[in-house]
Write a protein that holds these residues in place. Structure first.
Motif, PDB file in Angstrom:
ATOM      1  N   PRO A  28      -3.610  -1.324  -8.207  1.00 19.38           N
ATOM      2  CA  PRO A  28      -2.733  -1.863  -7.161  1.00 19.38           C
ATOM      3  C   PRO A  28      -3.077  -3.306  -6.802  1.00 19.38           C
ATOM      4  CG  PRO A  28      -3.767   0.206  -6.478  1.00 19.38           C
ATOM      5  CD  PRO A  28      -4.464  -0.242  -7.714  1.00 19.38           C
ATOM      6  N   ARG A  52       1.825  -8.220  -7.397  1.00 18.32           N
ATOM      7  CA  ARG A  52       1.299  -6.855  -7.478  1.00 18.32           C
ATOM      8  C   ARG A  52       2.455  -5.851  -7.378  1.00 18.32           C
ATOM      9  NH1 ARG A  52      -3.150  -7.395  -2.767  1.00 18.32           N
ATOM     10  NH2 ARG A  52      -1.241  -8.028  -1.704  1.00 18.32           N
ATOM     11  N   GLN A  57       1.063   0.054  -4.877  1.00 12.26           N
ATOM     12  CA  GLN A  57       0.507  -0.151  -3.532  1.00 12.26           C
ATOM     13  C   GLN A  57       0.876   0.993  -2.598  1.00 12.26           C
ATOM     14  OE1 GLN A  57       0.813  -3.895  -1.597  1.00 12.26           O
ATOM     15  NE2 GLN A  57       0.934  -5.035  -3.502  1.00 12.26           N
ATOM     16  N   TRP A  60      -1.073   4.064  -3.526  1.00 14.98           N
ATOM     17  CA  TRP A  60      -2.455   3.927  -3.049  1.00 14.98           C
ATOM     18  C   TRP A  60      -2.517   4.066  -1.520  1.00 14.98           C
ATOM     19  CZ3 TRP A  60      -5.472   4.585  -6.914  1.00 14.98           C
ATOM     20  CH2 TRP A  60      -6.854   4.442  -6.743  1.00 14.98           C
ATOM     21  N   ILE A 212      -5.585  -1.100   0.898  1.00 17.78           N
ATOM     22  CA  ILE A 212      -4.134  -1.216   0.900  1.00 17.78           C
ATOM     23  C   ILE A 212      -3.571  -0.025   1.643  1.00 17.78           C
ATOM     24  CG2 ILE A 212      -2.071  -1.055  -0.539  1.00 17.78           C
ATOM     25  CD1 ILE A 212      -3.487  -2.629  -2.629  1.00 17.78           C
ATOM     26  N   THR A 217       1.161  -3.464   3.541  1.00 22.67           N
ATOM     27  CA  THR A 217       2.261  -3.879   2.661  1.00 22.67           C
ATOM     28  C   THR A 217       3.471  -4.301   3.491  1.00 22.67           C
ATOM     29  OG1 THR A 217       1.489  -2.201   1.120  1.00 22.67           O
ATOM     30  CG2 THR A 217       3.622  -3.179   0.644  1.00 22.67           C
TER      31      THR A 217
END
Lengths: 262, 268
Positions: A28, A52, A57, A60, A212, A217
């Motif tokens: 990620p 990324r 993400q 994760w 993360i 995010t």
């Protein structure tokens, strides 16, 4: 409803468990030149400003969200169950003191306090879990207390007393098993709340930079909302759906645990 | 109240017991005021009175579920009201309750088998083999077929069956006194008759005494050897059932007896 919400919770759990088995831990974080790509066959959820993969993400992030949600709800549930049972069953001074304490907790703004503690003591999931569990057990304790008070006056508790069964055994075997239904309902609410709180804290940057989560995010996404909607929409929707699923799942579990319901 | 209506060596002897409760707004309610009565072995004593007269409070006192503010309670010649719960354990088995609300009388997480097993395990000599012992108990209270009921939950039974199950649990520890608080108030007329017959049959075979709490005077007349009339926390009159119904002395008792008689007239 039970199947949909339960299925969603199970799916999330599977993702959280399988992610580290199927993906390398660096995946990620892998930076690439393909910056801010819209969702496509190669990157289903698009990419962020460092190139990324957003899907990775989000996968994760599921781990962090679920761990924080479930562990803090479990811890708050256990503390609340023990404290509430003692309060309801013993009564008197112990009960009065415990109840005044829970009232103090109830007027505390949990989010502000959590933000303060995390900002001062430093970020990390364990701290977030401790803060959420430490601040939300009083809710469970009050629910358990009222259930214990109700059940200890019912025929089966009194019948057990007349059979010479000890007070401790009555509490553990007669009263508490019949008081756990509402505890589970409250705990799923706590789990949903914890997931939202963790997301909010990460959103405000109150987590360590090497983890993360959905909130972090989302935080990147809000700066780029008009150029890269996918950065906000996917984690945001997941936060929303997860909180909703936990709430609905909790209701279903409580109903299923009630031996009198059909 | 004449002395010959009192049993010579009572099983249960309540001596000027009182209890009061503090209500939410601070007022004291004297639920039971200086009440004295006795129940002899194998005897049925009905405790009658209107709702709120303190009958259930008195039942809880007798069962030591609450302790009296003053007065004494003696069971089988031994004073029990000041004993700790631990000391009470074995003595408690001498008297068992049967509750009014049969639906709340059983832990909803236990099956019939588990509930009765729990009670049997508390008895002075717990049976080694539980299943036949439980089946025997169920048959004693006429719950057939016993083997089919074992794995049911109490909420899956009918009201009458639940009440029988309540009696079975009380019998599991071989008590000498059963304190029954309005055990028939929830049941319909035909079931009342059956349960009443069952109680009489159990009394004949086991010599159990009943303290039977009811607001129903006709039931008291049909069933009890002696009657205690309770009004506003006090026992205003007590005597044999014939005495109470033939020549009530207290004004309140007269009203009750008259009301019961008029119900009989309507029934006839």
């Amino acid at each position: 409803m039970a199947w949909i919400s339960g299925g969603f919770v199970v799916l999330l759990c599977m993702v959280a468990v399988l992610a580290p088995l199927l993906l390398s831990p660096d995946a990620p974080f892998q930076i690439s030149n393909s910056v801010l790509l819209a969702p496509s066959a190669g990157h289903w959820f698009g990419t962020d400003d460092l190139g990324r993969d957003v899907l990775l993400q989000v996968i994760w992030g599921t781990r962090i969200s679920l761990i924080v949600g479930i562990v803090s709800a479990l811890a708050a549930g256990i503390i609340g169950l023990v404290v509430g049972a003692i309060s309801g069953y013993c009564g008197g001074l112990a009960d009065a003191m415990i109840m005044r304490t829970t009232e103090i907790f109830q007027v505390m703004p949990i989010f502000v306090l959590a933000a303060l503690i995390v900002a001062m003591a430093g970020a990390g999931e364990t701290r977030i879990i401790a803060v959420i569990a430490g601040l939300s057990w009083p809710q469970t304790a009050r629910v358990v207390r009222s259930e214990v008070l109700r059940i200890k006056g019912l025929g089966y508790a009194e019948a057990a007393r007349c059979l010479g069964i000890s007070e401790f055994r009555i509490l553990v075997f007669e009263i508490i098993p019949n008081a756990v239904g509402p505890v589970i309902a409250v705990s799923t609410l706590t789990a949903a709340f914890a997931i939202l709180l963790e997301a909010a804290l990460s959103f405000f940057g109150l987590t360590s930079s090497d983890t993360i989560s959905w909130g972090s995010t989302l935080s990147t996404g809000q700066r780029l909302l008009y150029t890269a909607w996918w950065l906000s929409v996917f984690p945001g929707t997941l936060i929303f759906l997860t909180a909703l699923a936990f709430n609905m799942f909790g209701d279903c579990v409580r109903e299923a645990l009630d031996p009198r319901s059909e | 109240m004449t002395t010959e209506t009192q049993p010579a060596r009572p099983l249960l002897d309540v001596r000027s017991a009182s209890i009061s409760f503090k209500q939410q707004h601070g007022a004291m309610v004297h639920a039971v005021r200086s009440v004295s009565f006795a129940v002899g072995a194998g005897e049925t004593v009905a405790l009658v009175g209107e709702s709120g007269s303190g009958k259930s409070s008195l039942a809880r006192l007798v069962l030591c579920l609450t302790r009296p503010d003053s007065g004494e309670i003696h069971l089988a010649g031994e004073r029990i009201d000041h004993l700790s719960n631990r000391e009470l354990r074995t003595r408690r088995l001498l008297m068992q309750p049967v509750f009014q609300d049969a639906s709340a009388a059983f832990n909803p997480r236990r099956t019939v088998m588990q509930s009765l097993e729990q009670a049997l395990r508390c008895s002075a000599t717990p049976p080694v083999d539980m299943r036949p012992a439980v089946e025997e108990l169920l048959e004693q209270v006429r719950l057939f077929p016993a083997s089919r009921l074992l794995n049911r939950f109490s909420h899956e039974l009918s009201g009458g069956q639940r009440q029988r199950l309540g009696i079975a649990r009380a019998l599991a520890v071989n008590p000498r006194l059963i304190v029954a608080d309005e055990p028939l108030s929830g049941a319909d007329v035909s079931i009342r008759g059956q349960i009443l017959d069952l109680l009489i049959e159990i009394q004949e075979s086991r010599g159990i005494a009943y303290l039977f709490i009811t607001h129903d005077m006709t039931l008291a007349r049909a069933f009890a050897h002696r009657v205690l009339v309770m009004y506003k926390g006090e026992i205003v009159e007590q005597g044999t059932t014939e005495q109470i119904f033939a020549e009530p002395k207290n004004e309140y008792t007269k009203i009750l007896v008259k009301a019961a008689a008029s119900i009989d007239d309507v029934a006839a």
